[in-house]
Write a protein that holds these residues in place. Structure first.
Motif, PDB file in Angstrom:
ATOM      1  N   PRO A   1       2.926   1.157  -4.106  1.00 33.71           N
ATOM      2  CA  PRO A   1       1.944   0.570  -5.097  1.00 33.71           C
ATOM      3  C   PRO A   1       2.331   0.592  -6.463  1.00 33.71           C
ATOM      4  CG  PRO A   1       1.069   2.661  -4.546  1.00 33.71           C
ATOM      5  CD  PRO A   1       2.317   2.333  -3.905  1.00 33.71           C
TER       6      PRO A   1
ATOM      7  N   LEU B   1       0.851  -1.329  -0.009  1.00 32.95           N
ATOM      8  CA  LEU B   1      -0.127   0.072   0.031  1.00 32.95           C
ATOM      9  C   LEU B   1       0.833   1.043  -0.094  1.00 32.95           C
ATOM     10  CD1 LEU B   1      -2.755  -0.989   2.486  1.00 32.95           C
ATOM     11  CD2 LEU B   1      -2.968  -0.704   0.047  1.00 32.95           C
ATOM     12  N   HIS B   2       1.813   1.257   0.671  1.00 30.59           N
ATOM     13  CA  HIS B   2       2.935   2.353   0.625  1.00 30.59           C
ATOM     14  C   HIS B   2       3.926   2.369  -0.637  1.00 30.59           C
ATOM     15  CE1 HIS B   2       1.577   3.000   4.683  1.00 30.59           C
ATOM     16  NE2 HIS B   2       1.822   1.687   4.988  1.00 30.59           N
TER      17      HIS B   2
ATOM     18  N   ALA C   1      -4.759   0.668  -4.680  1.00 26.86           N
ATOM     19  CA  ALA C   1      -3.942   1.840  -4.456  1.00 26.86           C
ATOM     20  C   ALA C   1      -2.895   2.103  -5.583  1.00 26.86           C
ATOM     21  CB  ALA C   1      -2.671   1.208  -3.431  1.00 26.86           C
TER      22      ALA C   1
ATOM     23  N   GLU D   1      -6.335  -4.694  -2.178  1.00 32.03           N
ATOM     24  CA  GLU D   1      -5.962  -3.274  -1.643  1.00 32.03           C
ATOM     25  C   GLU D   1      -4.656  -2.632  -2.550  1.00 32.03           C
ATOM     26  OE1 GLU D   1      -5.462  -2.915   2.525  1.00 32.03           O
ATOM     27  OE2 GLU D   1      -7.658  -3.141   2.701  1.00 32.03           O
ATOM     28  N   ARG D   2      -3.930  -3.508  -2.866  1.00 27.48           N
ATOM     29  CA  ARG D   2      -2.574  -3.061  -3.614  1.00 27.48           C
ATOM     30  C   ARG D   2      -2.904  -2.660  -4.963  1.00 27.48           C
ATOM     31  NH1 ARG D   2       1.179  -8.217  -2.743  1.00 27.48           N
ATOM     32  NH2 ARG D   2      -0.681  -9.227  -3.296  1.00 27.48           N
TER      33      ARG D   2
ATOM     34  N   ASP E   1      -5.149   4.481  -7.414  1.00 29.29           N
ATOM     35  CA  ASP E   1      -5.094   5.746  -6.834  1.00 29.29           C
ATOM     36  C   ASP E   1      -3.727   6.515  -6.971  1.00 29.29           C
ATOM     37  OD1 ASP E   1      -7.521   5.213  -5.716  1.00 29.29           O
ATOM     38  OD2 ASP E   1      -6.627   4.535  -3.882  1.00 29.29           O
ATOM     39  N   TRP E   2      -2.630   5.899  -7.195  1.00 29.27           N
ATOM     40  CA  TRP E   2      -1.209   6.365  -7.348  1.00 29.27           C
ATOM     41  C   TRP E   2      -1.530   6.987  -9.050  1.00 29.27           C
ATOM     42  CZ3 TRP E   2       2.399   6.293 -11.043  1.00 29.27           C
ATOM     43  CH2 TRP E   2       3.770   6.710 -10.742  1.00 29.27           C
TER      44      TRP E   2
END
Length: 456
Positions: A209, A206-207, A245, A241-242, A248-249
């Motif tokens: 991605p 998640l941090h 994410a 979630e990855r 989203d990135w």
């Protein structure tokens, strides 16, 4: 190694289409069709016959001699758009003549590029295998041997699950995606596909991605978009979630007004980094259409305004024959520019852009799609506010009633200032209004009760 952003000069600017309001984007299908037609006209005009067998394209469209990868791209464009091409068989013959025949298992069945010293590489073989599988021409007389190409891709997968240019070369994001997209068209249940997806997603968090050219490189819009497109094909049920994410990135880092054009270069050492020969390969990237195509696959729904702005940027560009533009061998009039743009436009022309659980509202003049995550909200809360338009619509529909109400109000004012008395008000205003309303009501009732005409 990245080059500064470039603007493809094989594309001529066209007038932009203005958005009707903030937060609302226009997807003009008429312009979309025109740009698709222009692109395919350029492909037809730049087709060239080979000196030996068949014909095709070179990635630099101003050069006459065909190359295997560019020829597969050109033919694949027609296949993806379901458009006929008069030189299709000649292109197949050219690819068949260029397929490697060798007693070495790691070479037999693949294709080389003009800079790979005759050695088959993923950069060419994956594209050609994807085209052959998409066109379903493995049984066509004179076509390349697709089964041997399939075996080449499997044999040249690295032990870690990824692909380099060939077996033993360090695995790279772009090349792994190329191989996976070809294998998915050949056999989506192949264990090598699962292994490749694991390599792509193993170190994503998640941090962290997004993806870059290699697992440790800085992320780019191009590689992240291409990986997401690959995962849609190779792992369509993957919505963890990855992956979200990563979308989203991509939304955060995409510049819908830019082009994100650059060249990825790297060295290839087929016998290990300390052995020769060593050559340098270059991959032409065009990030904006790649990102647009990836965002169309967001499992939470298409981000309409962002996609609309990216679409408008692409539509400002009018494709022209690069030979007419006087372009030299600078690499900017590349078939790659045309291909990535065509893939995005084809993706836009194939929707409906719907996801499971979406609500579709069919209106007289429009279709509104409400995404599943907003099902609990009233439709009015997700639409842009246009209060003045509602008022104008009511005035046009009920102007007669409004006029009568104004007459009644004016008459009341006359009574209040003693211009006339109440009897005149009732006889000259209210009674005619009541009689008119009763007459219209009786007309409507008679119309409803009238039996339908007999069918003869």
């Amino acid at each position: 190694m990245n080059t500064p952003p470039l603007i493809p000069p094989a594309i001529r600017p066209a007038p932009p289409v203005a958005d009707p309001a903030p937060g609302v984007a226009v997807l003009d299908t008429a312009v979309l069709s025109a740009r698709l037609d222009e692109s395919f006209d350029v492909l037809r005009d730049t087709y060239a016959s080979a000196q030996g067998t068949g014909g095709g394209w070179y990635h630099e469209l101003t050069r006459p001699e065909p190359g295997a990868t560019a020829t597969a791209l050109g033919l694949l464009a027609f296949v993806e758009a379901r458009r006929p091409f008069e030189h299709f068989d000649e292109g197949l013959a050219f690819l068949a003549a260029r397929q490697s025949v060798s007693t070495e298992p790691l070479r037999d069945g693949g294709w080389a590029t003009k800079t790979s010293l005759g050695m088959p590489v993923v950069e060419a073989t994956a594209w050609i295998a994807r085209f052959l599988a998409s066109a379903r021409c493995d049984l066509r007389p004179g076509a390349p041997d697709l089964r041997r190409a399939h075996r080449w891709l499997l044999r040249n997968q690295n032990a870690d699950g990824g692909w380099g240019s060939m077996h033993g070369c360090p695995s790279r994001t772009w090349l792994t995606c190329l191989a996976l997209r070809a294998l998915v068209r050949l056999d989506p249940f192949e264990p090598a596909v699962t292994h490749g997806v694991e390599w792509l997603t193993a170190d994503r968090t998640l941090h962290r991605p997004a993806w870059g050219p290699t697992p440790t490189a800085a992320p780019t819009v191009t590689h992240t978009a291409f990986t997401l497109l690959t995962l849609v094909e190779a792992a369509p049920d993957r919505r963890d979630e990855r992956v979200l994410a990563a979308y989203d990135w991509l939304r955060e880092h995409l510049d819908p007004a830019g082009s994100d054009v650059w060249i990825e270069t790297y060295d290839v050492a087929p016998h290990g980094p300390a052995a020769k020969p060593v050559w340098r390969l270059a991959l032409w990237h065009y990030g904006l259409p790649l990102a647009l195509a990836a965002l169309l696959q967001d499992p939470r729904g298409v981000p309409g305004p962002l996609v609309g702005r990216a679409f408008r940027t692409l539509m400002r560009e009018e494709v022209v024959d690069p030979r007419l533009g006087g372009l030299g061998g600078d690499g900017l009039s590349s078939l790659w520019t045309l291909w990535w743009r065509l893939e995005a436009l084809n993706a836009l022309s194939r929707p409906p852009l719907l996801r499971d659980g979406d609500l579709v509202y069919w209106l007289p003049d429009a279709t509104v799609v409400q995404h599943a995550h907003a099902r609990g909200r009233p439709l009015s809360s997700v639409l842009p506010g246009r209060a003045h338009r509602h008022v104008l619509r009511l005035l046009r529909r009920h102007w007669a009633a409004l006029a009568l109400a104004l007459v009644a109000l004016g008459s009341l004012v006359g009574v209040a200032v003693d211009l006339w008395d109440w009897r005149d008000f009732w006889l000259s205003v209210i009674l005619p209004i009541v009689l008119t309303v009763m007459q219209e009501a009786m007309k409507r009732r008679r119309t409803q009760q009238q039996p339908p005409p007999a069918v003869r």
